[in-house]
Design an enzyme around this catalytic site. Structure first.
Site, PDB file in Angstrom:
ATOM      1  N   LYS A  44       0.530   4.554   6.774  1.00 33.96           N
ATOM      2  CA  LYS A  44       0.069   5.381   5.663  1.00 33.96           C
ATOM      3  C   LYS A  44       0.716   6.763   5.793  1.00 33.96           C
ATOM      4  CE  LYS A  44      -3.000   2.142   4.681  1.00 33.96           C
ATOM      5  NZ  LYS A  44      -2.850   1.220   3.536  1.00 33.96           N
ATOM      6  N   SER A  70       0.801  -1.223   0.000  1.00 34.73           N
ATOM      7  CA  SER A  70       0.000   0.000   0.000  1.00 34.73           C
ATOM      8  C   SER A  70       0.834   1.273   0.000  1.00 34.73           C
ATOM      9  CB  SER A  70      -0.946   0.013   1.203  1.00 34.73           C
ATOM     10  OG  SER A  70      -0.245   0.214   2.414  1.00 34.73           O
TER      11      SER A  70
END
Length: 240
Positions: free
Chosen positions: A74, A13
């Site tokens: 993230k 990701s």
């Protein structure tokens, strides 16, 4: 345990910034200490102590509200009070399109069969510049979203692999009409799948430095690959 903690990257990701098999240190003192700052959640802390303020563009390890037993990593995109939206693959913050510049295509070293994908240098408000990739060009399922209004004391997170990241953009399909509206705010916080708006107390800390990295050829049962699979060029790289 008190100052830094090692984490490894299990998913793609955050490609191209972080690769599967990267091992990194997270600074636990940078934002102060919260209920998820210590292994096993052994130290009960309400809110945060010795509090520090995250900055837009930080790469952060945190626990998502929808899956609080799992560590996620993230990039911090939206600060409290920001309006964040994706329109045809372009990121808008407070109704201003975020600058991005096309650079060379990216080939994932662990997935060479995929071929090259579009890569950009994105510059966030405040000046942080980082690479992103768009595997589905600007046509991914999260490339068109409602406007997210980030509540006070919360943050909006996104992966650098924009079409391969479960992050704050991901909403439940169907269901309550409020989840289908043009604006998603604190009143619709139950519309998210896992991440959504991340409370400050769920932050663990910013990723700082890579200390080890193995590519996909590493096999625990084959000691030769413990050397041949090392990505020497990534060792001790600073994360930005």
């Amino acid at each position: 345990t008190f100052a830094y903690e090692p984490f490894n990257i299990p998913s793609s990701s955050m490609v191209p910034t972080l690769l599967v098999g990267d091992y990194l240190f997270v600074s636990k003192s940078a934002y102060g200490y919260g209920k998820y700052s210590f292994p096993g959640d052994l130290v009960p802390v309400e809110g945060r102590i010795w509090e520090g303020e995250p900055k837009r563009g930080d790469v952060i390890v945190f626990r998502p509200p929808g899956e609080p037993e799992t560590d996620f990593i993230k990039r911090l995109i939206g600060m409290p009070g920001d309006r964040v939206q994706m329109r045809q693959g372009r990121l808008f913050i407070n109704d201003v399109m975020v600058e991005r510049q096309r650079i060379e295509d990216y080939v994932n070293p662990d997935r060479p069969g995929m071929g090259p994908v579009p890569q950009y240098m994105e510059t966030l408000p405040g000046g942080v510049t980082h690479r992103i990739i768009e595997e589905a060009n600007d046509f991914g399922q999260n490339d068109n979203t409602p406007t997210f209004v980030v509540p006070v004391g919360h943050y909006f997170m996104m992966g650098d692999n924009r079409d391969g990241s479960a992050d704050s953009r991901e909403l439940k399909r169907g269901g309550d009409a409020k989840c289908q509206g043009d604006v998603i705010d604190e009143s619709a916080s139950d519309c998210f799948t896992k991440v959504g708006f991340v409370p400050k107390e769920n932050l663990i800390g910013p990723a700082k430095i890579l200390f080890w990295s193995y590519d996909s050829s590493n096999k625990w049962y084959n000691p030769i690959t413990w050397i041949t699979a090392l990505r020497f060029g990534r060792l001790f790289n600073v994360i930005d």
